[in-house]
Design an enzyme around this catalytic site. Structure first.
Site: not given
Length: 210
Positions: A12, A107, A109, A141-142, A145
């Site tokens: 975290g 997100n 990355h 999205d689906e 990344d």
């Protein structure tokens, strides 16, 4: 006040960077509404408890992805979350989850996407021989990344870098990039043009320069 829901599976450190940015008033008008983990032993969950934040484990082991995500969504809605922040959350979320928070899941990355998506991005970068790497904050999205890029930070790759040394320098930039990107999203002062995240301030500067 905009309410953040943070999802994590491990230590975290990016969650703590977000919490620190809020404490230092670098994320004005934001608060962490809830921290969720799919792993009970995640150090980030213990860190959230120490900060006095609502924090819960929703175990994923032995459950279907659909059932698990349904419970995660219920928790997020219960805490009236406005923006979902994936901070080392090591699960691919379902399309139903994404549709529940359209353009409201972000997100981070550890590569300059679209290069090196998926796991072990730092190792991929070293094996490919790139001279510059970094990190990317993007909407989810689906596809893995793949979503619209909000912000990127670069890191020069040294000839003697290891996966560990490169990862450490990228992580330093992640801790800067994530709060900055969240602030941009929460401001609402942007549009998405095709795949480009365009801040209204930058758009105004472009128009003025013409």
């Amino acid at each position: 006040m905009k309410r953040l829901g943070v999802l994590l599976s491990g230590r975290g450190s990016n969650f703590l960077a977000i919490a620190r940015a809020i404490r230092e008033q670098r994320l004005p008008g934001a608060e962490i509404a809830v921290v969720l983990s799919n792993r009970e032993d995640a150090p980030g969950l213990a860190a959230a408890h120490k900060l006095g934040l609502p924090a819960f484990c929703v175990p994923s082991a032995g459950r279907s992805r659909v059932d698990h995500d349904a419970e995660m969504l219920a928790r997020l809605h219960q805490h009236k979350v406005d923006l979902v922040c994936l901070a080392g959350y090591m699960r691919v979320i379902t399309p139903d989850f994404i549709r529940a928070f359209p353009d409201r899941i972000v997100n981070i990355h550890p590569s300059l996407l679209p290069a090196f998506p998926g796991l072990d991005a730092q190792r991929q970068a070293l094996e490919y021989g790139v001279k510059i790497s970094g990190c990317t904050v993007h909407f989810v999205d689906e596809a893995v990344d793949h979503g619209v890029i909000i912000l990127q930070k670069t890191v020069h790759v040294k000839d003697d870098d290891t996966v560990e040394s490169l990862s450490a320098r990228i992580l330093e930039q992640e801790h800067i990039a994530y709060p900055e990107a969240i602030a941009r999203v929460l401001s609402g002062e942007y549009t998405i043009e095709d795949r480009r995240f365009v801040s209204h301030e930058n758009k105004a500067l472009r128009v003025t320069a013409r």
